[in-house]
Write a protein that holds these residues in place. Structure first.
Motif, mmCIF file in Angstrom:
data_model
loop_
_atom_site.group_PDB
_atom_site.id
_atom_site.type_symbol
_atom_site.label_atom_id
_atom_site.label_comp_id
_atom_site.label_asym_id
_atom_site.label_seq_id
_atom_site.Cartn_x
_atom_site.Cartn_y
_atom_site.Cartn_z
ATOM 1 N N ASP A 32 0.834 -1.208 0.000
ATOM 2 C CA ASP A 32 0.000 0.000 0.000
ATOM 3 C C ASP A 32 0.867 1.257 0.000
ATOM 4 N N VAL A 33 1.875 1.271 0.869
ATOM 5 C CA VAL A 33 2.742 2.456 0.967
ATOM 6 C C VAL A 33 3.449 2.694 -0.364
ATOM 7 N N PHE A 34 3.922 1.613 -0.995
ATOM 8 C CA PHE A 34 4.597 1.779 -2.286
ATOM 9 C C PHE A 34 3.690 2.458 -3.300
ATOM 10 N N TRP A 35 2.495 1.918 -3.505
ATOM 11 C CA TRP A 35 1.630 2.447 -4.557
ATOM 12 C C TRP A 35 1.121 3.853 -4.233
ATOM 13 N N LEU A 36 0.830 4.121 -2.969
ATOM 14 C CA LEU A 36 0.363 5.454 -2.588
ATOM 15 C C LEU A 36 1.454 6.499 -2.815
ATOM 16 N N MET A 37 2.705 6.150 -2.497
ATOM 17 C CA MET A 37 3.811 7.078 -2.730
ATOM 18 C C MET A 37 4.129 7.191 -4.214
ATOM 19 N N PHE A 38 4.153 6.064 -4.903
ATOM 20 C CA PHE A 38 4.546 6.035 -6.312
ATOM 21 C C PHE A 38 3.595 6.841 -7.183
#
Length: 218
Positions: free
Chosen positions: A116-122
């Motif tokens: 989740d953190v990856f996609w939200l930041m990306f």
């Protein structure tokens, strides 16, 4: 750059299409376990190719500075946005690397949270891209240099890319649908617009620099 980056992210790491935000923790964990080696290799490629953007962005800053004739508001804004952009590309991949490092030895909920953190930041970093597009558009419209640094059509292109990238700012709000991180408005349309922008910007920079070099050689 875009070809190497896209190959690393989509072809090797297998992150295209994006994992669904509504996928269960078990589904996310299973994906990372099954593809952990390829994900790590793809991340390594993304980390290496992301830094290629540095000289590209530096060239954009210097071309805006040529239009302003000095270090002005537009060139400094572009510089700060570019300074944020590259780390904003790198940090999400380090989080994904953590997700793919030992996915079989942790609870699925943790792997899901890292994903989740990856996609939200990306996807959520589009704010810096929008600022860069707007400064480039303004620079194109006020360009009085001879030979011309940025053609006027390039200014309109940047405004369109900024507009089409806006839905990426709301991926933190929607879990599903076209405005979620895997949706058509938040991922596919901004991704296509950014790809067109990268190729167009490369063409404009190359053409403008060559024209300036010919003029200075006369």
């Amino acid at each position: 750059m875009i070809i190497l980056y896209g190959t690393s992210l989509s072809g090797i790491a297998r992150m295209f299409p994006p994992l669904s935000p509504v996928a269960s923790p078990e589904e996310i964990a299973e994906f990372y376990i099954d593809h952990k080696i390829w994900i790590r290799i793809g991340i390594a490629g993304c980390l290496l190719t992301s830094v290629i953007a540095l000289p590209f962005l530096a060239t954009i800053v210097l071309r805006i500075r040529r239009i302003e004739g000095q270090w002005g508001m537009l060139s400094m804004t572009q510089l700060f946005a570019a300074t944020i952009f590259v780390p904003a590309l790198l940090f999400p991949f380090l989080i994904m690397a953590a997700a793919a490092f030992r996915p079989e030895s942790r609870p699925p909920d943790i792997t899901q949270a890292l994903n989740d953190v990856f996609w939200l930041m990306f996807i959520g970093i589009v704010g810096t891209i929008i600022v860069q597009n707007i400064t480039l558009a303004i620079a194109s419209f006020i360009d009085k240099t001879d030979p011309q640094t940025f053609p006027r059509w390039y200014g309109y292109l940047n405004l369109w890319v900024a507009l089409l990238s806006l839905p990426g700012c709301v991926v933190v709000v929607f879990n599903d649908g076209p405005l979620a991180w895997h949706g058509v408005f938040a991922f596919y349309i901004p991704g296509a617009a950014l790809t067109i922008w990268l190729f167009s910007t490369s063409y404009v920079l190359n053409r403008g620099i060559k024209a300036q070099q010919r003029a200075e050689a006369q």
